[in-house]
Write a protein that holds these residues in place. Structure first.
Motif, short mmCIF file in Angstrom:
data_model
loop_
_atom_site.label_atom_id
_atom_site.label_comp_id
_atom_site.label_asym_id
_atom_site.label_seq_id
_atom_site.Cartn_x
_atom_site.Cartn_y
_atom_site.Cartn_z
N ARG A 1 0.84 -1.21 0.00
CA ARG A 1 0.00 0.00 0.00
C ARG A 1 0.87 1.25 0.00
O ARG A 1 0.55 2.24 -0.67
N LEU B 1 -8.54 -5.72 3.87
CA LEU B 1 -9.65 -5.19 3.09
C LEU B 1 -10.40 -4.10 3.87
O LEU B 1 -10.76 -3.06 3.32
N LEU C 1 -7.93 -0.99 4.19
CA LEU C 1 -7.83 -0.23 2.94
C LEU C 1 -9.09 0.61 2.71
O LEU C 1 -9.00 1.77 2.27
N THR C 2 -10.23 0.04 3.03
CA THR C 2 -11.47 0.80 2.88
C THR C 2 -11.49 2.00 3.82
O THR C 2 -11.93 3.10 3.43
N GLU D 1 -9.03 4.67 2.33
CA GLU D 1 -9.46 5.38 1.13
C GLU D 1 -10.88 5.95 1.24
O GLU D 1 -11.27 6.78 0.42
N ILE E 1 -13.46 2.01 -1.83
CA ILE E 1 -12.59 1.31 -2.79
C ILE E 1 -13.43 0.71 -3.90
O ILE E 1 -14.58 0.34 -3.70
N ASP F 1 -14.90 -1.93 -6.37
CA ASP F 1 -15.20 -3.35 -6.23
C ASP F 1 -14.30 -4.21 -7.10
O ASP F 1 -14.03 -5.37 -6.77
N TRP G 1 -9.68 -3.11 -6.03
CA TRP G 1 -8.96 -3.29 -4.77
C TRP G 1 -7.73 -4.19 -4.89
O TRP G 1 -6.74 -3.97 -4.18
N TRP H 1 -4.04 -2.68 -5.11
CA TRP H 1 -3.28 -2.14 -3.98
C TRP H 1 -2.22 -3.11 -3.48
O TRP H 1 -1.26 -2.70 -2.82
N LEU I 1 -13.65 -11.45 0.71
CA LEU I 1 -14.38 -10.21 0.44
C LEU I 1 -15.88 -10.47 0.39
O LEU I 1 -16.68 -9.70 0.95
#
Length: 698
Positions: free
Chosen positions: A176, A394, A397-398, A401, A404, A406, A409, A412, A428
């Motif tokens: 990331r 997951l 990261l959401t 940001e 993200i 769909d 993702w 990254w 996910l």
């Protein structure tokens, strides 16, 4: 300063000679100049105090000046805050030669100091993966601005990361960071000796493994067992170990390693009762208590510091005369780390005294020392199937940001291992189905379930991938001493409730149950108890178990054996003489009991037990050395075809509690994750391929 230093920036070369008084660079430091200066990814391997930090930082500082890097350009990542604190003054001095700045960022750094760093970023930032994660998901940090100039990442003690889930977390965070910086980041790992350095470097490179140039630099890692003074003794109890330590090496500085916090506390108090100046260090002591102990120990001479593995890493406690090990660690790599803490001064040999407490401990210690003498070092394998870390990433990261895509993702993580589309998609889908994430058009947002479960304190529980059991903070007035297991505060006692912490006994005054705080006063004498929840170590490996078998068969490690050790090993060999064969395994029938002595280690035996199914005794607990079979089995024909249908080990449902973020996975995936980590299919297959010898006792 000799010619290799000419590749360094002239100011650094000047200070090495005139400030540090160095006449030459060490081989590792000389060997690292070219690769790091050329921008290669690198793994630098050397024993403790082998100059790894300087080998990485001096060429980076030189390139920083020559290429005029600005802003925050280097991250220096460590597994322990104490190690960062220890490194800070040294790195600040080195960077200060060039007018560059180094700062510290972890959980103990004040908010005001962090704000200063954000307003005026340093050139080098010392931090932990958890602090990096907090930085990325926190709303108070403009991480894109802060990380825009990032060029390189140094990972200290990379082997300590790679052996557990913190390594996968670190690797995902580095990917990331690479995307945020908009450029490949040079990755430099610093490590003690490992059995597979090329694999470790490739793992550290992540998505860059296939494209970026890299080099392992390890000029001083060949170890000659004959160059170290190692002794093995069989003392029988912790109290006897204390008496041996108190009687030997008076006037010297000794570091004693124990395998549990409870043993550290008990041994520490016993040594003090014997008049030995003793300090303690373990993870449940307060940071201030550990700092005081480590500083006092570094400044003393005739003293002992008793520690868990926390002092195995490169924290500086000054020059040591002796290392003493209570029982052996589970790996040769760990033993090398501890042995390497001695022998730093000219004319002083590396040394270690191993004090085995029980016959089982004596056999394990002898087996480990035999492996070490053969030059064996365990290959380092990151834990398999980190699906729970994928789920955490997951969500993180959401949060980072806000939203993200769909379908975007996976970019990254650049397709690395378990974070790729194919492996991560089932995780996910589960997060969406359970409300941890929710769809919004073509994007994904943090869902209400994630808010409820992790939203406290700005999602800080998402930043650490290890689970810490609940503990009560122990205070004397306003001064924190450390933390203790709540079970000590709830168990029935007659008379005052006494705790053992920081090597002395405390009487409990009162308990704040809501805030999990316990207030104490010191009392004279002993009687205090220490206890903490323990995690299972995983038992002996296949290699260690086979070395233990070799010891039973008569092989002695080439170290000094005391008369007690010789006597103990003689007794072990007599007791086990019918349970070992050099050309295979042994199946022993004693009355109604049938045992298969595989000498294969915990994970292999767990795999074999699962594969045996109804052929194994369903009431048994998995053991390192043998498997209990159903007692009506005859012959060895039941072993046929088992190798073609090896089964995953059974997982205790309670073990899922130790897998952080397991709640973010479907139950079956969480169980599969633990089972994959427990299995050792190659070792199990090797056992099944060996002859099995039947022995019957009346």
């Amino acid at each position: 300063m000799t010619s290799p230093a000419l590749a360094l920036h002239p100011t650094i070369a000047y200070h090495l000679t005139n400030t540090l008084g160095w006449q030459r660079l060490r081989p590792l430091q000389q060997g690292a100049l070219g690769p790091i200066g050329d921008g290669r990814d690198a793994l630098l391997i050397a024993p403790t105090a082998g100059g790894k930090t300087e080998a990485a930082v001096f060429p980076l500082l030189s390139v920083m000046e020559e290429q005029r890097w600005t802003g925050l350009s280097v991250l220096y990542v460590c597994p322990l805050k104490a190690l960062l604190n220890n490194l800070l003054p040294r790195l600040q001095a080195y960077a200060g030669w060039l007018g560059r700045r180094v700062e510290l960022w972890h959980g103990d750094v004040s908010r005001s100091r962090r704000q200063t760093i954000l307003r005026d970023p340093p050139d080098i930032l010392l931090t932990t993966p958890e602090s990096l994660e907090a930085m990325l998901i926190g709303t108070g940090v403009d991480h894109r601005r802060l990380l825009a100039d990032l060029r390189a990442v140094v990972v200290d003690e990379v082997h300590a990361f790679a052996r557990d889930d913190r390594g996968w977390h670190l690797l995902a965070v580095l990917e990331r960071l690479t995307r945020l910086a908009g450029r490949p980041l040079q990755r430099i790992g610093l490590s003690a000796t490992v059995g597979n350095p090329d694999d470790l470097l490739s793992w550290l490179q992540g998505s860059g493994a296939a494209t970026r140039p890299s080099e392992v630099i390890a000029p001083e890692t060949r170890t000659d067992p004959g160059a170290a003074d190692v002794e093995l003794d069989h003392v029988g109890s912790v109290a006897n170990a204390a008496r041996v330590i108190a009687a030997l090496h008076n006037g010297e500085k000794r570091l004693v390693f124990c395998d549990s916090r409870r043993m550290v506390e008990e041994l520490g108090q016993m040594l003090r009762d014997l008049g030995v100046t003793t300090f303690l260090s373990h993870s449940s002591l307060s940071a201030e208590e550990r700092r005081r102990a480590e500083e006092a120990f570094a400044q003393s001479r005739d003293c002992v510091i008793v520690s868990t593995s926390t002092l195995e890493l490169g924290i500086d406690v000054g020059d040591l005369d002796r290392v003493i090990q209570i029982n052996a660690p589970w790996t040769v790599a760990s033993f090398l780390q501890r042995l390497g803490r001695t022998g730093r001064r000219s004319g002083v040999r590396r040394n270690c005294l191993v004090l085995a407490l029980t016959p089982d401990d004596l056999l394990a210690s002898a087996g480990l020392l035999l492996l070490w003498s053969r030059g064996y070092v365990e290959p380092l394998r990151p834990p398999s199937s980190p699906r729970h870390i994928v789920a955490q990433q997951l969500l993180a990261l959401t949060l980072q940001e806000g939203r993200i895509g769909d379908a975007l993702w996976p970019d990254w993580w650049n397709g690395i291992g378990p974070f790729g589309e194919q492996d991560a998609r089932p995780v996910l889908d589960h997060l969406i189905a359970q409300g941890f994430l929710e769809r919004d058009g073509g994007g994904l947002l943090v869902g209400p379930q994630a808010e409820r479960r992790f939203g406290r304190r700005h999602f800080m529980d998402l930043t650490a991938v290890f689970t810490a059991p609940p503990e009560f903070t122990v205070l004397r007035g306003n001064v924190e001493i450390g933390r203790t297991d709540p079970g000590l505060l709830t168990s029935a006692v007659s008379g005052p409730r006494l705790l053992l912490l920081a090597g002395r006994t405390w009487a409990v005054d009162w308990i704040d149950w809501k805030r999990r705080r316990c207030f104490v006063q010191p009392v004279d004498g002993g009687g205090g108890r220490a206890r903490w929840a323990t995690s299972m170590s995983g038992g002996a490996s296949f290699a260690l178990s086979r070395a233990m078998r070799d010891v039973v068969l008569g092989a002695d490690p080439p170290v000094k054996l005391t008369r007690r050790a010789v006597s103990g090993l003689t007794g072990i060999r007599e007791d086990h003489r019918d349970l070992v064969r050099p050309d295979g395994t042994v199946i022993v029938r004693t009355g109604g009991d049938l045992q298969w002595w595989t000498w294969a280690g915990y994970r292999a035996n767990a795999t074999l037990t699962a594969t045996l199914g109804p052929l194994a005794d369903p009431t048994q607990r998995v053991d390192d050395q043998h498997i209990r079979l159903r007692n009506d089995l005859t012959g060895t024909g039941w072993r046929q075809d088992l190798v073609s249908r090896l089964s995953r080990p059974e997982v205790d449902e309670r073990a899922l509690n130790g897998l952080k973020f397991s709640a973010l996975l479907p139950h079956e995936l969480a169980v599969e994750t633990l089972a994959a980590r427990l299995a050792d299919y190659p070792a199990a297959a090797a056992v099944l391929a060996e002859p099995a010898h039947l022995v019957n006792f009346v």
